[in-house]
Write an enzyme that holds these catalytic residues in place. Sequence first.
Site, PDB file in Angstrom:
ATOM      1  CE  LYS A  25     -12.340   0.856   4.715  1.00  0.00           C
ATOM      2  NZ  LYS A  25     -11.238   0.668   3.731  1.00  0.00           N
TER       3      LYS A  25
ATOM      4  CB  SER B 119      -8.013  -0.688   5.719  1.00  0.00           C
ATOM      5  OG  SER B 119      -8.658  -0.137   4.584  1.00  0.00           O
TER       6      SER B 119
ATOM      7  CB  SER C  88      -8.082  -1.402   1.801  1.00  0.00           C
ATOM      8  OG  SER C  88      -7.035  -1.096   2.672  1.00  0.00           O
TER       9      SER C  88
HETATM   10  N1  GLN Z   1      -2.520  -1.997   3.582  1.00  0.00           N
HETATM   11  C1  GLN Z   1      -2.224  -0.816   2.839  1.00  0.00           C
HETATM   12  C2  GLN Z   1      -1.942   0.316   3.793  1.00  0.00           C
HETATM   13  O1  GLN Z   1      -1.855   0.063   4.934  1.00  0.00           O
HETATM   14  C3  GLN Z   1      -3.370  -0.478   1.932  1.00  0.00           C
HETATM   15  C4  GLN Z   1      -4.493   0.120   2.660  1.00  0.00           C
HETATM   16  C5  GLN Z   1      -5.635   0.534   1.771  1.00  0.00           C
HETATM   17  O2  GLN Z   1      -5.743   0.070   0.632  1.00  0.00           O
HETATM   18  N2  GLN Z   1      -6.456   1.444   2.273  1.00  0.00           N
HETATM   19  O3  GLN Z   1      -1.813   1.428   3.417  1.00  0.00           O
END
Ligand code: GLN
Length: 493
Positions: free
Chosen positions: A78, A153, A177
């Site tokens: 990532k 994400s 995410s």
């Molecule tokens: N979707 C959540 C956010 O937008 C979690 C994102 C994540 O776990 N990095 O913060």
Amino acid sequence: MDPVRASARDIARAVNAREISAVEIAETMIPHVASVDEHLGAYLTLTPDLMREHARRVDARIAAGESLPLAGVPAAIKDNMCLLGTRTTCASKILEHWIAPYTGTAVARLLDAGALPIGKTNMDEFAMGSSGENSALGKTKNPYDLDRVPGGSSAGSASAVGGFAATISTGSDTGGSIREPAAFCNVVGFKPTYGRVSRYGLIAFASSLDQIGPFARSVEDAAMTYDAMGGHDPMDATSVDMPFETTAGHLREDLRGVRVGIVKEFATSDLAPDVAAAYEKAYADLAALGAELVEVELPTAKYGLSTYYLIAPAECSSNLARFDGVRYGLRVDGADVGEMYEKTRAAGFGPEVKRRILIGTYALSSGYYDAYYVKAQKARTRIADDFRRAFAKCDVIASPAASSPAFAFNAKSDPYSMYLMDYYTIPVSLAGLPSLSIPCGSALPEGGSRPMPLGLQLASPLFSERALLGYAHAYERATQHAAKLAPVQVVTS
Ligand code: GLN
């Protein structure tokens, strides 16, 4: 052996046995990934030269008598994790041309275990989002329907593994995410207990929640990847200094004697009918494997989203203050230093990142700190307490991983409907628990033409990774849901 479709376990076994070389695997994967990724858009940077260099190194170590747990396994990283000499962007304009000056611990451990770096994967900007659409640098597609999002994400990391453009990958999970994109892309995504995997070299979003974990096409591959990455690291002050239990050699075959908690407040009637039916079936399958299903209560889970959307933005507003044009990445000059900061941040950050910085700065400001930030911290404690009470009655909690299967691009125009995707994952993150998503069937989504994968979330007490992966393995072995769906033709051909 086909290096594109083989498991990490089979690749490592064959490379260690010198049936195939790591260099041969790299030479197969490099052109394959380049062509598949024209359709998927999972990668922001491909690193073929580095992959070849690591492959040669792996072959040399094996020739010298070493045995490596991830020998020759193609891995995607990532793009919020530092890899020395490689662009590390967080999918943001502000870091678009930033080159990492060192390799983070989790990635270094993977490479040392013999994994081969294919490249860096696309993501929601600074890991803020649930679809991948918040990337400022590219569009990643779902390998099971190119008109749908891969989830976020960790969009590219899930898409690459689901689309056979990587064998394993790394993700980071702050509120879901890893688990949500894993559910959308038909793969296993595992978030360990907060503190199990070092965050050194992970560009911070919300430091009290961020945790690195693996994506893979099987529980065993996810376990092997976690075993390689995890364990104490003095470079991360929140890394736990306790004995590290490996997991891959301890996977179970059944669920006899295991109490599975079904959460009273997470009624399946909140879901679309065929999605609900798939989860009901998943719970029945757990019971058929010998588990006892028990109802548990998480009365404060409904405060998860509002709690998270104060704590995470508060931490993000502080963490992202370092991107001001002085030291890292983009600089837009101004008449004085103040104007330079303003212009750089205005040009460098996308809309969702700006929204979070504004909310977080507000929640931390004097006068509002007690009303918002302190209150959110108290709610977080209550949520963690609820889980502790639930685990007095059960060993693991089962629930959906996401509120729906993968949706179409641009389907969620307001931020709140996007935030709701993480309804089930966020409370678990606030409690710091280990948790994973495993394929559990499929459903035809709204307006869709192909059945899309669904993920079952399993969450267990702090530091119970070995047990958790064991339960997931038993379920996977009995149901084999991942194999029932195939990615779209352009990806498989
Ligand atoms: N979707 C959540 C956010 O937008 C979690 C994102 C994540 O776990 N990095 O913060």
